[in-house]
Design a protein around this motif. Structure first.
Motif, PDB file in Angstrom:
ATOM      1  N   GLY A  36       0.713  -1.166   0.071  1.00  0.00           N
ATOM      2  CA  GLY A  36       0.205  -0.124  -0.112  1.00  0.00           C
ATOM      3  C   GLY A  36       0.969   1.237  -0.055  1.00  0.00           C
ATOM      4  N   GLU A  37       0.092   2.264   0.036  1.00  0.00           N
ATOM      5  CA  GLU A  37       1.107   3.488  -0.010  1.00  0.00           C
ATOM      6  C   GLU A  37       1.848   3.918   1.215  1.00  0.00           C
ATOM      7  OE1 GLU A  37      -0.035   8.017  -1.390  1.00  0.00           O
ATOM      8  OE2 GLU A  37      -0.734   7.723   0.547  1.00  0.00           O
ATOM      9  N   GLY A  38       3.061   3.930   1.020  1.00  0.00           N
ATOM     10  CA  GLY A  38       3.895   3.890   2.106  1.00  0.00           C
ATOM     11  C   GLY A  38       4.297   2.779   2.927  1.00  0.00           C
ATOM     12  N   LYS A  39       4.143   1.564   2.459  1.00  0.00           N
ATOM     13  CA  LYS A  39       4.366   0.446   3.100  1.00  0.00           C
ATOM     14  C   LYS A  39       4.875  -0.681   2.172  1.00  0.00           C
ATOM     15  CE  LYS A  39       0.319   1.161   5.768  1.00  0.00           C
ATOM     16  NZ  LYS A  39      -1.084   0.324   6.220  1.00  0.00           N
ATOM     17  N   SER A  40       5.721  -1.392   2.692  1.00  0.00           N
ATOM     18  CA  SER A  40       6.568  -2.540   1.965  1.00  0.00           C
ATOM     19  C   SER A  40       6.628  -3.935   2.771  1.00  0.00           C
ATOM     20  CB  SER A  40       7.649  -2.399   1.135  1.00  0.00           C
ATOM     21  OG  SER A  40       8.700  -1.774   2.423  1.00  0.00           O
ATOM     22  N   LEU A  77       5.812   6.640  -2.633  1.00  0.00           N
ATOM     23  CA  LEU A  77       5.373   8.172  -2.686  1.00  0.00           C
ATOM     24  C   LEU A  77       6.014   8.825  -3.790  1.00  0.00           C
ATOM     25  CD1 LEU A  77       4.941   7.093   0.597  1.00  0.00           C
ATOM     26  CD2 LEU A  77       4.014   9.458   0.427  1.00  0.00           C
ATOM     27  N   ALA A  78       6.861   8.498  -4.467  1.00  0.00           N
ATOM     28  CA  ALA A  78       7.982   9.031  -5.189  1.00  0.00           C
ATOM     29  C   ALA A  78       7.564   8.479  -6.530  1.00  0.00           C
ATOM     30  CB  ALA A  78       9.519   9.151  -5.227  1.00  0.00           C
ATOM     31  N   LEU A  83      14.800   6.902  -5.672  1.00  0.00           N
ATOM     32  CA  LEU A  83      15.457   7.573  -4.420  1.00  0.00           C
ATOM     33  C   LEU A  83      16.757   6.903  -4.087  1.00  0.00           C
ATOM     34  CD1 LEU A  83      12.207   7.144  -2.124  1.00  0.00           C
ATOM     35  CD2 LEU A  83      12.813   9.335  -3.442  1.00  0.00           C
ATOM     36  N   LEU A  84      17.547   7.821  -3.418  1.00  0.00           N
ATOM     37  CA  LEU A  84      18.833   7.330  -2.959  1.00  0.00           C
ATOM     38  C   LEU A  84      18.717   7.420  -1.302  1.00  0.00           C
ATOM     39  CD1 LEU A  84      20.963   9.506  -5.540  1.00  0.00           C
ATOM     40  CD2 LEU A  84      20.512   7.025  -5.653  1.00  0.00           C
ATOM     41  N   THR A  85      19.345   6.326  -0.935  1.00  0.00           N
ATOM     42  CA  THR A  85      19.782   6.433   0.693  1.00  0.00           C
ATOM     43  C   THR A  85      20.618   7.560   0.885  1.00  0.00           C
ATOM     44  OG1 THR A  85      19.006   4.127   0.843  1.00  0.00           O
ATOM     45  CG2 THR A  85      20.094   4.947   2.585  1.00  0.00           C
ATOM     46  N   LYS A 111       7.611  14.418   1.290  1.00  0.00           N
ATOM     47  CA  LYS A 111       6.858  14.035   0.180  1.00  0.00           C
ATOM     48  C   LYS A 111       7.667  14.418  -1.123  1.00  0.00           C
ATOM     49  CE  LYS A 111       2.361  12.543   1.484  1.00  0.00           C
ATOM     50  NZ  LYS A 111       0.896  12.711   1.431  1.00  0.00           N
ATOM     51  N   ARG A 112       8.067  15.531  -0.710  1.00  0.00           N
ATOM     52  CA  ARG A 112       9.118  16.278  -1.978  1.00  0.00           C
ATOM     53  C   ARG A 112      10.361  15.945  -2.154  1.00  0.00           C
ATOM     54  NH1 ARG A 112       5.793  21.981  -1.894  1.00  0.00           N
ATOM     55  NH2 ARG A 112       3.952  21.146  -1.399  1.00  0.00           N
TER      56      ARG A 112
END
Length: 151
Positions: A36-40, A77-78, A83-85, A111-112
């Motif tokens: 779901g959104e924001g979940k893995s 969310l992106a 994304l990079l850690t 979120k940005r």
């Protein structure tokens, strides 16, 4: 026949493909699910092949799975950029030997440009064995340019 994914579901399935396509993941018996959104949720199997000299999983395994779970939770969310850690804190709470381990990732804030997510590892007995928090930044790499994502 299951319904065809739309919108966010397409992004989630593409992220799962991206995880599976990374060469490093051929080394690990693992599977990523975006729940779901924001979940893995990442499941993996620990074997003796990843032990340190004292007979338990090396810390690199904890980091890999905690970072991946948090990263993919944040990347839900992106939808445009990889994304990079930029930083990751982790805490070891229990050694793990053989068996299935689950890493649960959860987006926390942002979120940005910068996103924060956390993750935890649960062993086959249901005990938490590790916890982490990561900061992730949008890169210049378009998700659509990555073969695993756009398959």
């Amino acid at each position: 026949m299951p319904p065809k994914p739309v919108g966010a579901d397409l992004h989630y399935k593409a992220l799962e493909r991206l995880y599976a396509s990374a060469p490093v993941n051929a080394v690990f018996d693992s599977k990523m699910q975006i729940t779901g959104e924001g979940k893995s949720r990442l499941t993996f199997t620990v074997t003796e092949s990843v032990y340190h000299a004292a007979g338990a999983a090396h810390g690199t395994i904890y980091f890999k799975m905690l970072d991946d779970a948090a990263f993919y939770a944040a990347n839900t969310l992106a939808t445009d950029r990889f994304l990079l850690t930029t930083s990751f804190n982790l805490h070891f709470t229990k050694p793990v030997r053989e068996g299935e381990v689950v890493a649960e990732g959860r987006w926390v804030s942002g979120k940005r440009r910068v996103l924060v997510a956390e993750s935890r590892l649960i062993d086959a007995e249901g005990d938490e064995i590790g916890r982490g928090t990561g900061t992730f930044m949008r890169s210049r790499i378009a998700l659509s340019s990555l073969p695993g994502y756009s398959a």
